[in-house]
Design a protein around this motif. Structure first.
Motif, PDB file in Angstrom:
ATOM      1  N   LEU A  91      38.538  37.476  45.361  1.00 13.14           N
ATOM      2  CA  LEU A  91      39.813  38.194  45.470  1.00 13.14           C
ATOM      3  C   LEU A  91      40.179  38.863  44.147  1.00 13.14           C
ATOM      4  N   GLU A  92      39.980  38.140  43.056  1.00 11.26           N
ATOM      5  CA  GLU A  92      40.284  38.717  41.741  1.00 11.26           C
ATOM      6  C   GLU A  92      39.399  39.924  41.455  1.00 11.26           C
ATOM      7  N   ALA A  93      38.123  39.816  41.788  1.00 14.51           N
ATOM      8  CA  ALA A  93      37.207  40.942  41.576  1.00 14.51           C
ATOM      9  C   ALA A  93      37.629  42.148  42.409  1.00 14.51           C
ATOM     10  N   MET A  94      37.929  41.901  43.690  1.00  9.57           N
ATOM     11  CA  MET A  94      38.321  43.007  44.565  1.00  9.57           C
ATOM     12  C   MET A  94      39.647  43.615  44.120  1.00  9.57           C
ATOM     13  N   ALA A  95      40.572  42.777  43.644  1.00  5.59           N
ATOM     14  CA  ALA A  95      41.854  43.298  43.149  1.00  5.59           C
ATOM     15  C   ALA A  95      41.636  44.248  41.972  1.00  5.59           C
ATOM     16  N   ALA A  96      40.563  44.018  41.224  1.00  2.51           N
ATOM     17  CA  ALA A  96      40.228  44.888  40.096  1.00  2.51           C
ATOM     18  C   ALA A  96      39.378  46.077  40.529  1.00  2.51           C
ATOM     19  N   GLY A  97      39.105  46.199  41.818  1.00  2.00           N
ATOM     20  CA  GLY A  97      38.320  47.326  42.324  1.00  2.00           C
ATOM     21  C   GLY A  97      36.820  47.121  42.227  1.00  2.00           C
ATOM     22  N   THR A  98      36.400  45.868  42.064  1.00  3.44           N
ATOM     23  CA  THR A  98      34.979  45.561  41.960  1.00  3.44           C
ATOM     24  C   THR A  98      34.447  45.093  43.308  1.00  3.44           C
ATOM     25  N   PRO A  99      33.429  45.762  43.835  1.00  6.46           N
ATOM     26  CA  PRO A  99      32.854  45.292  45.095  1.00  6.46           C
ATOM     27  C   PRO A  99      32.171  43.946  44.873  1.00  6.46           C
ATOM     28  N   VAL A 100      32.046  43.175  45.933  1.00  2.00           N
ATOM     29  CA  VAL A 100      31.566  41.804  45.811  1.00  2.00           C
ATOM     30  C   VAL A 100      30.344  41.572  46.683  1.00  2.00           C
ATOM     31  N   ILE A 101      29.370  40.873  46.102  1.00  2.00           N
ATOM     32  CA  ILE A 101      28.251  40.315  46.861  1.00  2.00           C
ATOM     33  C   ILE A 101      28.488  38.819  46.831  1.00  2.00           C
ATOM     34  N   ALA A 102      28.619  38.207  47.992  1.00  2.00           N
ATOM     35  CA  ALA A 102      28.951  36.787  48.037  1.00  2.00           C
ATOM     36  C   ALA A 102      28.210  36.083  49.153  1.00  2.00           C
ATOM     37  N   LEU A 154      34.961  32.490  51.079  1.00  2.00           N
ATOM     38  CA  LEU A 154      34.358  33.814  50.896  1.00  2.00           C
ATOM     39  C   LEU A 154      34.181  34.536  52.228  1.00  2.00           C
ATOM     40  N   LYS A 155      33.927  33.776  53.288  1.00  2.00           N
ATOM     41  CA  LYS A 155      33.769  34.386  54.616  1.00  2.00           C
ATOM     42  C   LYS A 155      35.058  35.065  55.071  1.00  2.00           C
ATOM     43  N   HIS A 156      36.190  34.625  54.518  1.00  2.00           N
ATOM     44  CA  HIS A 156      37.484  35.152  54.947  1.00  2.00           C
ATOM     45  C   HIS A 156      38.074  36.159  53.966  1.00  2.00           C
ATOM     46  N   THR A 157      37.527  36.215  52.765  1.00  2.00           N
ATOM     47  CA  THR A 157      38.085  37.128  51.777  1.00  2.00           C
ATOM     48  C   THR A 157      37.258  38.392  51.605  1.00  2.00           C
ATOM     49  N   VAL A 158      35.949  38.299  51.777  1.00  2.00           N
ATOM     50  CA  VAL A 158      35.078  39.467  51.626  1.00  2.00           C
ATOM     51  C   VAL A 158      34.804  40.040  53.017  1.00  2.00           C
ATOM     52  N   VAL A 159      35.014  41.319  53.160  1.00  2.00           N
ATOM     53  CA  VAL A 159      34.727  41.999  54.428  1.00  2.00           C
ATOM     54  C   VAL A 159      33.328  42.593  54.313  1.00  2.00           C
ATOM     55  N   HIS A 160      32.389  42.051  55.101  1.00  2.00           N
ATOM     56  CA  HIS A 160      30.999  42.498  55.028  1.00  2.00           C
ATOM     57  C   HIS A 160      30.900  43.986  55.340  1.00  2.00           C
ATOM     58  N   GLY A 218      38.162  47.222  48.620  1.00  2.00           N
ATOM     59  CA  GLY A 218      38.482  45.848  48.213  1.00  2.00           C
ATOM     60  C   GLY A 218      39.858  45.749  47.596  1.00  2.00           C
ATOM     61  N   ARG A 219      40.184  46.693  46.727  1.00  2.00           N
ATOM     62  CA  ARG A 219      41.514  46.691  46.097  1.00  2.00           C
ATOM     63  C   ARG A 219      42.599  46.830  47.168  1.00  2.00           C
ATOM     64  N   LYS A 220      42.397  47.743  48.098  1.00  2.00           N
ATOM     65  CA  LYS A 220      43.378  47.934  49.178  1.00  2.00           C
ATOM     66  C   LYS A 220      43.477  46.686  50.055  1.00  2.00           C
ATOM     67  N   TRP A 221      42.334  46.071  50.337  1.00  2.00           N
ATOM     68  CA  TRP A 221      42.287  44.857  51.164  1.00  2.00           C
ATOM     69  C   TRP A 221      43.111  43.733  50.522  1.00  2.00           C
TER      70      TRP A 221
END
Length: 157
Positions: A13-24, A30-36, A72-75
């Motif tokens: 969530l912190e990474a996405m809030a900063a606009g960083t895409p995530v590989i998790a 993580l299944k609920h915070t990252v949108v595949h 991610g930031r918008k999410w």
């Protein structure tokens, strides 16, 4: 975030809030915070081949990954900001209050069995805003009681 176990997914969530895409890894929170394929990628846990492929994808499709970062930031802003979380908690409490209000109305009002059954099913209407349901119940009961009084007065005439 190739975790074997991640209960909350706060780092994502912190990474996405900063606009960083995530590989998790697709585990825990993580299944609920990252949108595949929306805010990044979810990979099977303990799968080094999938992790390698996802990392290579970052370099092969940088524009796509930039899009994931923006999404991610918008999410995060739309779903995990303090305002969004407060609204979700408020809606939960309102739905609980509504359910209790329906039970109380059925117990205290002299309702026909058909009306009582309809009130019990009122919470299932998906078009109703959860935060507005208690107000709708109050208005409905007031309307019914006024109609009942009018019908009673008409019967007396």
């Amino acid at each position: 975030i190739p975790s074997y176990y991640e209960p909350f997914g706060l780092v994502a969530l912190e990474a996405m809030a900063a606009g960083t895409p995530v590989i998790a890894s697709s585990v825990g929170g993580l299944k609920h915070t990252v949108v595949h394929r929306g805010t990044g990628m979810l990979i099977p846990p303990r799968d080094s081949v999938a992790l390698t492929a996802a990392i290579e994808d970052v370099f092969n499709a940088p524009v796509q990954w930039e899009t994931y970062g923006i999404a991610g930031r918008k999410w995060v802003q739309g779903n995990f900001s303090s305002a969004a979380v407060t609204a979700k908690i408020h809606a939960l409490y309102q739905s609980l209050t509504f359910t209790e209000s329906v039970r109380e109305a059925i117990d205290t009002q002299k309702l026909t069995s058909i009306l009582a059954a309809q009130l019990q099913n009122l919470h299932q209407f998906k078009g109703l805003d959860l935060s507005k349901r208690p107000e709708l119940l109050d208005r409905l009961l007031k309307s019914l009681s006024q109609k009942h009084l009018r019908l009673g007065r008409a019967a007396l005439k």
